[in-house]
Design a protein around this motif. Structure first.
Motif, mmCIF file in Angstrom:
data_model
loop_
_atom_site.group_PDB
_atom_site.id
_atom_site.type_symbol
_atom_site.label_atom_id
_atom_site.label_comp_id
_atom_site.label_asym_id
_atom_site.label_seq_id
_atom_site.Cartn_x
_atom_site.Cartn_y
_atom_site.Cartn_z
ATOM 1 N N ILE A 35 10.904 -25.374 -16.540
ATOM 2 C CA ILE A 35 11.848 -24.434 -16.727
ATOM 3 C C ILE A 35 11.665 -23.321 -16.263
ATOM 4 C CG2 ILE A 35 11.308 -24.104 -19.199
ATOM 5 C CD1 ILE A 35 14.359 -24.164 -19.675
ATOM 6 N N SER A 36 10.515 -22.696 -16.555
ATOM 7 C CA SER A 36 9.916 -21.305 -16.335
ATOM 8 C C SER A 36 10.022 -21.116 -14.609
ATOM 9 C CB SER A 36 8.492 -21.087 -16.684
ATOM 10 O OG SER A 36 7.634 -21.842 -16.221
ATOM 11 N N GLU A 37 9.399 -22.097 -13.929
ATOM 12 C CA GLU A 37 9.566 -22.179 -12.368
ATOM 13 C C GLU A 37 11.128 -22.051 -12.011
ATOM 14 O OE1 GLU A 37 5.775 -24.701 -11.054
ATOM 15 O OE2 GLU A 37 7.565 -25.921 -11.975
ATOM 16 N N ALA A 38 11.938 -22.760 -12.749
ATOM 17 C CA ALA A 38 13.485 -22.685 -12.280
ATOM 18 C C ALA A 38 13.947 -21.297 -12.605
ATOM 19 C CB ALA A 38 14.064 -23.745 -13.135
ATOM 20 N N PHE A 39 13.739 -20.841 -13.660
ATOM 21 C CA PHE A 39 14.178 -19.337 -13.882
ATOM 22 C C PHE A 39 13.348 -18.253 -12.955
ATOM 23 C CE2 PHE A 39 15.548 -20.899 -17.857
ATOM 24 C CZ PHE A 39 16.906 -20.072 -18.212
ATOM 25 N N SER A 40 12.607 -18.521 -12.403
ATOM 26 C CA SER A 40 11.721 -17.729 -11.436
ATOM 27 C C SER A 40 12.524 -17.568 -10.014
ATOM 28 C CB SER A 40 10.400 -17.993 -11.312
ATOM 29 O OG SER A 40 10.111 -19.087 -10.607
ATOM 30 N N LYS A 41 13.163 -18.767 -9.740
ATOM 31 C CA LYS A 41 14.040 -18.918 -8.290
ATOM 32 C C LYS A 41 15.072 -18.119 -8.607
ATOM 33 C CE LYS A 41 11.627 -22.196 -6.594
ATOM 34 N NZ LYS A 41 10.820 -22.143 -5.455
ATOM 35 N N PHE A 42 15.633 -17.629 -9.759
ATOM 36 C CA PHE A 42 16.844 -16.659 -9.864
ATOM 37 C C PHE A 42 16.228 -15.177 -10.317
ATOM 38 C CE2 PHE A 42 18.830 -20.744 -10.820
ATOM 39 C CZ PHE A 42 19.870 -20.721 -10.065
ATOM 40 N N LYS A 43 14.779 -15.229 -10.080
ATOM 41 C CA LYS A 43 14.380 -13.771 -10.123
ATOM 42 C C LYS A 43 14.506 -13.358 -11.604
ATOM 43 C CE LYS A 43 14.413 -12.530 -5.282
ATOM 44 N NZ LYS A 43 13.883 -13.803 -4.889
ATOM 45 N N THR A 44 14.271 -14.235 -12.306
ATOM 46 C CA THR A 44 14.008 -13.592 -13.879
ATOM 47 C C THR A 44 13.248 -14.479 -14.682
ATOM 48 O OG1 THR A 44 15.665 -13.209 -15.997
ATOM 49 C CG2 THR A 44 15.991 -15.404 -14.708
ATOM 50 N N LYS A 45 12.874 -14.067 -15.953
ATOM 51 C CA LYS A 45 11.994 -14.848 -16.757
ATOM 52 C C LYS A 45 12.450 -14.975 -17.991
ATOM 53 C CE LYS A 45 7.640 -12.891 -14.800
ATOM 54 N NZ LYS A 45 6.442 -12.131 -15.280
ATOM 55 N N GLN A 46 12.037 -15.930 -18.559
ATOM 56 C CA GLN A 46 12.663 -16.305 -20.196
ATOM 57 C C GLN A 46 11.962 -15.424 -21.063
ATOM 58 O OE1 GLN A 46 10.912 -20.032 -18.886
ATOM 59 N NE2 GLN A 46 12.519 -20.808 -20.557
ATOM 60 N N LYS A 47 12.494 -14.825 -22.181
ATOM 61 C CA LYS A 47 11.900 -13.933 -23.207
ATOM 62 C C LYS A 47 10.842 -14.887 -23.906
ATOM 63 C CE LYS A 47 14.628 -11.500 -25.755
ATOM 64 N NZ LYS A 47 15.671 -10.931 -26.443
ATOM 65 N N ASN A 48 10.994 -16.016 -24.053
ATOM 66 C CA ASN A 48 10.136 -17.219 -24.735
ATOM 67 C C ASN A 48 9.988 -18.303 -23.918
ATOM 68 O OD1 ASN A 48 8.974 -19.007 -26.313
ATOM 69 N ND2 ASN A 48 8.692 -17.416 -27.983
ATOM 70 N N VAL A 49 9.018 -18.693 -23.096
ATOM 71 C CA VAL A 49 8.930 -20.006 -22.518
ATOM 72 C C VAL A 49 9.333 -21.251 -23.323
ATOM 73 C CG1 VAL A 49 7.740 -19.059 -20.566
ATOM 74 C CG2 VAL A 49 6.587 -20.051 -22.330
ATOM 75 N N ASN A 50 8.786 -21.090 -24.583
ATOM 76 C CA ASN A 50 8.899 -22.231 -25.451
ATOM 77 C C ASN A 50 10.346 -22.478 -25.774
ATOM 78 O OD1 ASN A 50 6.179 -22.683 -25.547
ATOM 79 N ND2 ASN A 50 6.074 -20.963 -26.727
ATOM 80 N N TRP A 51 11.280 -21.630 -25.705
ATOM 81 C CA TRP A 51 12.472 -21.850 -26.436
ATOM 82 C C TRP A 51 13.813 -21.169 -25.816
ATOM 83 C CZ3 TRP A 51 14.509 -17.300 -27.992
ATOM 84 C CH2 TRP A 51 13.695 -16.314 -28.413
ATOM 85 N N SER A 52 13.683 -20.255 -24.966
ATOM 86 C CA SER A 52 15.046 -19.496 -24.189
ATOM 87 C C SER A 52 15.477 -20.391 -22.979
ATOM 88 C CB SER A 52 14.103 -18.486 -23.342
ATOM 89 O OG SER A 52 13.644 -17.205 -24.391
ATOM 90 N N VAL A 53 16.724 -20.473 -23.148
ATOM 91 C CA VAL A 53 17.392 -21.174 -22.156
ATOM 92 C C VAL A 53 18.339 -20.427 -21.526
ATOM 93 C CG1 VAL A 53 17.101 -23.566 -23.364
ATOM 94 C CG2 VAL A 53 19.135 -22.158 -23.971
ATOM 95 N N SER A 54 18.314 -19.004 -21.804
ATOM 96 C CA SER A 54 19.163 -17.969 -21.148
ATOM 97 C C SER A 54 18.587 -16.627 -20.797
ATOM 98 C CB SER A 54 20.514 -17.861 -21.593
ATOM 99 O OG SER A 54 20.264 -17.418 -22.714
ATOM 100 N N SER A 55 18.830 -16.339 -19.627
ATOM 101 C CA SER A 55 18.333 -14.961 -19.293
ATOM 102 C C SER A 55 19.095 -14.012 -18.327
ATOM 103 C CB SER A 55 16.900 -14.943 -18.591
ATOM 104 O OG SER A 55 16.178 -13.837 -18.418
ATOM 105 N N PHE A 56 19.028 -12.760 -18.431
ATOM 106 C CA PHE A 56 19.869 -12.001 -17.517
ATOM 107 C C PHE A 56 18.705 -11.765 -16.259
ATOM 108 C CE2 PHE A 56 22.808 -11.409 -20.666
ATOM 109 C CZ PHE A 56 24.069 -11.712 -19.851
ATOM 110 N N ASN A 57 19.224 -11.724 -15.053
ATOM 111 C CA ASN A 57 18.430 -11.388 -14.150
ATOM 112 C C ASN A 57 18.652 -9.701 -13.455
ATOM 113 O OD1 ASN A 57 20.653 -11.340 -12.419
ATOM 114 N ND2 ASN A 57 19.942 -13.466 -11.343
ATOM 115 N N ASN A 58 17.897 -9.151 -12.629
ATOM 116 C CA ASN A 58 18.204 -7.917 -12.343
ATOM 117 C C ASN A 58 19.272 -7.830 -11.691
ATOM 118 O OD1 ASN A 58 15.387 -7.258 -13.214
ATOM 119 N ND2 ASN A 58 14.430 -7.407 -11.046
ATOM 120 N N ASN A 59 19.973 -8.644 -11.193
ATOM 121 C CA ASN A 59 21.448 -8.603 -10.429
ATOM 122 C C ASN A 59 22.443 -8.448 -11.677
ATOM 123 O OD1 ASN A 59 20.400 -8.562 -8.030
ATOM 124 N ND2 ASN A 59 20.571 -10.511 -7.626
#
Length: 133
Positions: A3-27
């Motif tokens: 999941i952390s690799e998938a978030f990085s494809k959108f140029k963002t990171k999870q707040k917590n890699v153990n439970w975050s399932v959403s995040s805002f990217n720089n765009n």
């Protein structure tokens, strides 16, 4: 893919890699990980889309509060939504709101899908995705 690799494809990171399932990217786009079994193919006027239909009360994991907050923010700003499709070896556990972190899951970023939050009432939500050309 993790999941952390998938978030990085959108140029963002999870707040917590153990439970975050959403995040805002720089765009300013909301990136969400969504379960494959809740997607529905829809067609209207010759236009095909994928609509995700779910409710946050179905699950109670640690990422739920953050997810709710991010949907609230996305509603106020009409944010573009991007998705990562989560697939599991045991969808019944997900359906019952169980701890999906203990399951065998894979994550596939849909880089060419653009989404819009169509329904959000604090529990029920629908996000419609169309494929970018």
């Amino acid at each position: 893919m993790l999941i952390s690799e998938a978030f990085s494809k959108f140029k963002t990171k999870q707040k917590n890699v153990n439970w975050s399932v959403s995040s805002f990217n720089n765009n300013g786009e909301l990136v969400v990980s969504l379960w494959e079994q809740y997607f529905h193919k829809t067609s209207l006027n010759g236009k095909t889309s994928m609509t995700y239909i779910d409710k946050v009360s179905r699950w109670s994991g640690a990422g739920q509060k953050e997810f709710i907050s991010n949907l609230d923010k996305a509603t106020k700003t009409e944010t573009v939504v991007r998705t990562i499709i989560a697939r599991t070896n045991n969808p019944e556990v997900v359906d019952k709101g169980g701890d999906a972190s203990k399951l065998k899951n894979t994550f596939a970023p849909k880089l060419n899908w653009i989404g819009k939050l169509k329904v959000w009432d604090g529990d029920n939500f629908e996000i419609e995705f169309i494929r970018e050309i």
